[in-house]
Structures are given as C-alpha cells and as structure tokens.
Write a protein that holds these residues in place. Structure first.
Motif, PDB file in Angstrom:
ATOM      1  N   LEU A  27      48.155  27.360  44.576  1.00 38.81           N
ATOM      2  CA  LEU A  27      49.579  27.699  43.610  1.00 38.81           C
ATOM      3  C   LEU A  27      50.796  26.973  44.095  1.00 38.81           C
ATOM      4  O   LEU A  27      51.529  26.543  43.334  1.00 38.81           O
ATOM      5  N   VAL A  85      45.573  26.664  38.577  1.00 37.05           N
ATOM      6  CA  VAL A  85      46.514  28.013  38.004  1.00 37.05           C
ATOM      7  C   VAL A  85      45.885  28.931  37.575  1.00 37.05           C
ATOM      8  O   VAL A  85      45.863  30.091  37.556  1.00 37.05           O
ATOM      9  N   GLU A  86      45.249  28.414  36.321  1.00 39.50           N
ATOM     10  CA  GLU A  86      44.487  29.193  35.275  1.00 39.50           C
ATOM     11  C   GLU A  86      43.785  30.256  36.067  1.00 39.50           C
ATOM     12  O   GLU A  86      43.426  31.527  35.858  1.00 39.50           O
ATOM     13  N   HIS A  88      43.428  31.101  39.172  1.00 43.17           N
ATOM     14  CA  HIS A  88      43.896  32.051  40.017  1.00 43.17           C
ATOM     15  C   HIS A  88      44.638  33.388  39.507  1.00 43.17           C
ATOM     16  O   HIS A  88      44.625  34.368  39.644  1.00 43.17           O
ATOM     17  N   TYR A  89      45.260  32.705  38.217  1.00 43.22           N
ATOM     18  CA  TYR A  89      46.230  33.899  37.452  1.00 43.22           C
ATOM     19  C   TYR A  89      44.947  34.824  36.741  1.00 43.22           C
ATOM     20  O   TYR A  89      45.366  36.012  36.822  1.00 43.22           O
ATOM     21  N   LEU A  92      43.947  37.311  39.243  1.00 44.04           N
ATOM     22  CA  LEU A  92      44.978  38.228  39.792  1.00 44.04           C
ATOM     23  C   LEU A  92      45.073  39.232  38.590  1.00 44.04           C
ATOM     24  O   LEU A  92      45.668  40.119  39.067  1.00 44.04           O
TER      25      LEU A  92
END
Length: 155
Positions: A27, A85-86, A88-89, A92
């Motif tokens: 990130l 990013v997608e 990890h998002y 989360l």
C-alpha cells in the motif's frame, strides 16, 4: 487512529497489527506511485486532475514523461499497483457489513442533515450523530470526514 500523513498512518496500521507487513509495504509503494503519477498529470495539464490521457498518443507521451519507454509498461505498472491495493482492501473489509441499500440511507450533501442518514449512523454505532456537526457547522459530511479513523462510539 487518525493522521494526515498517509505513509505514517500505514506504518502505524502495521505497528498496531491492523495490516501485515506485506500489505503495509504494498500500500505504501502504491500510494507513492499513484501520488507521483498524480503530480505529473497535474504538471502536464497545469490543473488539479487525476485523469490519465485517453487517447493512445497522449498516453504514450505521458508514459514517457513518467519514465516508461512504452505505454504498455506504464499500464502494467499502474494495473499492478491498483490490483494489489484492491486485494488488500478486499482482505481488510471482507467481513465488514456492506453499505448497500440494506445498510440504510447515507446522504452527505448540503448543510441540513438528512434524517434517514442520522438513523443509519445510529444503527452503524454512532451514539450521538447529531453532535457530529457542531464543531465545524458544516453538517454531517464535514463531521464524518473529521471522525474518519476513530471508533463510531467516540464520535
């Protein structure tokens, strides 16, 4: 957790075990890459923008300006960062409740607080959402931005 410096906040998220080392690193790299691209976009157009050129020749010139000999390499770098990013998002927030229609109304425009939005915020854990607007006087939208990163019960 609250702060204005994204990279510092990513390190803090890792230190407090909200994200693992890989997520914090990916990130952080993506943020740095995307900010660099955004700044170059703004230099080219001499305006605030986050839009990449649409036409192939303009994209090729922009890719070269960013240090990529070929637009395909620039696109691969961009897609690589966005994909990480997608991923990890999604990890989360995979267990988080959705904010679709079933969550309720969330309208953050204007200066008058939407009554259905206030009800939704209470259901989401905000104990006194009507108090959110008092410090800045800008309605609930300014307050939500102010409370970002703090537990709803504290707002």
């Amino acid at each position: 957790m609250r702060g204005a410096r994204t990279l510092d906040m990513l390190r803090q998220l890792h230190a407090e075990n909200w994200v693992d080392a890989e997520a914090a690193q990916d990130l952080s790299r993506a943020y740095s890459f995307l900010r660099r691209i955004e700044h170059r976009l703004q230099m080219v157009g001499d305006e605030q923008t986050q839009r990449l050129p649409f036409e192939a020749p303009a994209l090729a010139r922009f890719a070269k300006f960013c240090g990529y000999a070929r637009p395909e390499r620039f696109s691969a770098a961009m897609i690589g960062h966005l994909s990480r990013v997608e991923t990890h998002y999604a990890r989360l927030f995979e267990d988080a409740p959705t904010l679709g229609l079933e969550a309720g109304n969330l309208v953050f425009t204007g200066v008058v607080d939407d009554p259905e939005t206030m009800t939704t915020l209470r259901r989401l854990g905000f104990q006194r959402p009507e108090r959110l607007r008092r410090p800045c006087g800008a309605g609930i939208s300014g307050a939500v931005r102010r409370c970002k990163g703090r537990a709803p019960a504290r707002c």
